[in-house]
Design a protein around this motif. Structure first.
Motif, PDB file in Angstrom:
ATOM      1  N   ASP A   1     -13.223  -3.114   2.802  1.00 52.45           N
ATOM      2  CA  ASP A   1     -13.086  -2.628   1.438  1.00 52.45           C
ATOM      3  C   ASP A   1     -11.986  -1.565   1.353  1.00 52.45           C
ATOM      4  OD1 ASP A   1     -15.364  -4.160   1.193  1.00 52.45           O
ATOM      5  OD2 ASP A   1     -16.678  -2.521   0.560  1.00 52.45           O
ATOM      6  N   ASP A   2     -11.312  -1.525   0.223  1.00 55.90           N
ATOM      7  CA  ASP A   2     -10.408  -0.419  -0.122  1.00 55.90           C
ATOM      8  C   ASP A   2      -9.286  -0.213   0.895  1.00 55.90           C
ATOM      9  OD1 ASP A   2     -12.266  -0.009  -2.186  1.00 55.90           O
ATOM     10  OD2 ASP A   2     -13.349   1.522  -1.065  1.00 55.90           O
ATOM     11  N   THR A   3      -8.742  -1.281   1.441  1.00 52.19           N
ATOM     12  CA  THR A   3      -7.748  -1.142   2.509  1.00 52.19           C
ATOM     13  C   THR A   3      -6.348  -1.606   2.119  1.00 52.19           C
ATOM     14  OG1 THR A   3      -8.475  -3.282   3.383  1.00 52.19           O
ATOM     15  CG2 THR A   3      -9.416  -1.309   4.383  1.00 52.19           C
ATOM     16  N   ILE A   4      -6.204  -2.244   0.970  1.00 51.74           N
ATOM     17  CA  ILE A   4      -4.915  -2.840   0.594  1.00 51.74           C
ATOM     18  C   ILE A   4      -4.312  -2.061  -0.578  1.00 51.74           C
ATOM     19  CG2 ILE A   4      -3.767  -4.903  -0.261  1.00 51.74           C
ATOM     20  CD1 ILE A   4      -4.791  -5.125   2.619  1.00 51.74           C
ATOM     21  N   ASP A   5      -3.093  -1.578  -0.374  1.00 49.62           N
ATOM     22  CA  ASP A   5      -2.415  -0.802  -1.405  1.00 49.62           C
ATOM     23  C   ASP A   5      -1.573  -1.663  -2.338  1.00 49.62           C
ATOM     24  OD1 ASP A   5      -3.251   1.730  -0.199  1.00 49.62           O
ATOM     25  OD2 ASP A   5      -1.819   1.242   1.386  1.00 49.62           O
ATOM     26  N   LEU A   6      -1.147  -2.801  -1.844  1.00 50.89           N
ATOM     27  CA  LEU A   6      -0.229  -3.662  -2.577  1.00 50.89           C
ATOM     28  C   LEU A   6      -0.513  -5.109  -2.192  1.00 50.89           C
ATOM     29  CD1 LEU A   6       2.212  -3.288  -4.516  1.00 50.89           C
ATOM     30  CD2 LEU A   6       3.670  -3.208  -2.481  1.00 50.89           C
TER      31      LEU A   6
ATOM     32  N   LEU B   1       7.328  -5.915  -7.426  1.00 51.92           N
ATOM     33  CA  LEU B   1       7.414  -5.006  -6.290  1.00 51.92           C
ATOM     34  C   LEU B   1       8.439  -3.897  -6.493  1.00 51.92           C
ATOM     35  CD1 LEU B   1       7.154  -7.503  -3.287  1.00 51.92           C
ATOM     36  CD2 LEU B   1       5.394  -5.949  -4.162  1.00 51.92           C
ATOM     37  N   ASP B   2       9.332  -4.063  -7.428  1.00 53.54           N
ATOM     38  CA  ASP B   2      10.371  -3.055  -7.651  1.00 53.54           C
ATOM     39  C   ASP B   2       9.749  -1.696  -7.963  1.00 53.54           C
ATOM     40  OD1 ASP B   2      12.931  -1.984  -7.987  1.00 53.54           O
ATOM     41  OD2 ASP B   2      12.934  -2.433 -10.129  1.00 53.54           O
ATOM     42  N   GLY B   3      10.017  -0.710  -7.122  1.00 50.69           N
ATOM     43  CA  GLY B   3       9.487   0.637  -7.317  1.00 50.69           C
ATOM     44  C   GLY B   3       8.089   0.857  -6.799  1.00 50.69           C
ATOM     45  N   ARG B   4       7.453  -0.193  -6.247  1.00 51.56           N
ATOM     46  CA  ARG B   4       6.102  -0.049  -5.709  1.00 51.56           C
ATOM     47  C   ARG B   4       6.137   0.012  -4.188  1.00 51.56           C
ATOM     48  NH1 ARG B   4       4.625  -3.271 -10.402  1.00 51.56           N
ATOM     49  NH2 ARG B   4       2.846  -2.288 -11.455  1.00 51.56           N
ATOM     50  N   ALA B   5       5.200   0.783  -3.614  1.00 50.68           N
ATOM     51  CA  ALA B   5       5.119   0.905  -2.159  1.00 50.68           C
ATOM     52  C   ALA B   5       3.700   1.293  -1.772  1.00 50.68           C
ATOM     53  CB  ALA B   5       6.114   1.948  -1.647  1.00 50.68           C
ATOM     54  N   GLY B   6       3.370   1.038  -0.516  1.00 51.51           N
ATOM     55  CA  GLY B   6       2.053   1.404  -0.006  1.00 51.51           C
ATOM     56  C   GLY B   6       2.056   1.356   1.501  1.00 51.51           C
ATOM     57  N   THR B   7       0.923   1.691   2.080  1.00 46.31           N
ATOM     58  CA  THR B   7       0.803   1.648   3.538  1.00 46.31           C
ATOM     59  C   THR B   7       0.535   0.231   4.029  1.00 46.31           C
ATOM     60  OG1 THR B   7      -0.016   3.922   3.600  1.00 46.31           O
ATOM     61  CG2 THR B   7      -0.446   2.547   5.536  1.00 46.31           C
TER      62      THR B   7
ATOM     63  N   LEU C   1       7.416  -8.210   1.125  1.00 43.81           N
ATOM     64  CA  LEU C   1       6.488  -7.075   1.166  1.00 43.81           C
ATOM     65  C   LEU C   1       6.814  -6.091   2.283  1.00 43.81           C
ATOM     66  CD1 LEU C   1       3.115  -8.901   0.437  1.00 43.81           C
ATOM     67  CD2 LEU C   1       4.042  -6.997  -0.908  1.00 43.81           C
ATOM     68  N   THR C   2       7.444  -6.566   3.347  1.00 41.07           N
ATOM     69  CA  THR C   2       7.742  -5.660   4.463  1.00 41.07           C
ATOM     70  C   THR C   2       8.712  -4.552   4.046  1.00 41.07           C
ATOM     71  OG1 THR C   2       9.558  -7.060   5.309  1.00 41.07           O
ATOM     72  CG2 THR C   2       7.332  -7.442   6.195  1.00 41.07           C
TER      73      THR C   2
END
Length: 213
Positions: free
Chosen positions: A101-106, A34-40, A56-57
């Motif tokens: 479908d296609d709704t999860i960024d992380l 998760l380091d450096g990763r982010a999403g909606t 994740l929050t």
């Protein structure tokens, strides 16, 4: 030894309270991923007591925790309430994720794949993860491996691993122990794209994205 999703659910409902008490901290491999990763929107698939959902929050504005065990979801809700983080909870089989479908960024899918009862279900769950990942989405997948010191095997195999409750009662839990090659084969068979596959602390890990175009 052919458990169903109902068997897995019943097992973890039985041990949920004690299990949650022994699963306080996030895995370092998840922290590194998760380091450096982010999403909606983020997903913790097989969230148990929500320890990785909590992590994740800090990387997404919306976090969904999904687990087959209703009692583990109660533990996750209690953790979120006590620690003051927002968490949406969904009860589902990992091979049938009730998200669009296609709704999860992380996503984090750790220590769960190996509980699914057969290869069809395991590859199907990887396909489901690919389906819900956004075009730029990434996920971390893990499973127990024959690379662990406790296993003296080279080929993947099914087994049970007892959970011991306070008082001494044992509850058998189904596991499919992956060989590293078999783990790669199931990933390749699925709709996911594997960017990195590795071994750490006796587990197979893969950083994946999807779906394949």
């Amino acid at each position: 030894m052919n458990p169903t999703s109902h068997d897995v659910r019943a097992t973890y409902d039985r041990i949920a309270d004690h299990f949650a008490k022994t699963r306080e901290y996030a895995w370092p491999e998840v922290e590194s991923f998760l380091d450096g990763r982010a999403g909606t929107t983020a997903l913790d698939l097989g969230c148990a007591n929500g320890r990785h959902a909590e992590l994740l929050t800090g990387h997404a504005s919306r976090v969904i925790g999904a687990d087959v065990s209703a009692d583990l979801l109660v533990e996750a809700r209690e953790r979120a309430t006590e620690r003051g983080f927002d968490l949406e909870l969904v009860q589902c089989d990992a091979a049938r994720i009730p998200l669009d479908d296609d709704t999860i960024d992380l996503a984090v899918y750790v220590a769960t794949l190996h509980h699914l009862p057969n290869r069809e279900a395991r590859v199907g769950s990887l396909d489901e993860l690919a389906r819900v990942l956004s075009p730029d989405g990434t996920a971390l997948v893990s499973a127990w491996s024959t690379a662990h010191d406790k296993f003296d095997r080279e080929e993947g195999f099914d087994t049970t691993v007892d959970w011991t409750l306070p008082g001494g009662e044992t509850v058998p839990r189904f596991y499919h122990i992956y060989s590293p090659d078999e783990f790669r084969e199931d990933l390749d068979e699925s709709a996911l794209v594997s960017d990195d596959v590795s071994i750490s602390s006796g587990n197979c890990y893969a950083v994946v994205r999807g779906p394949k175009q």
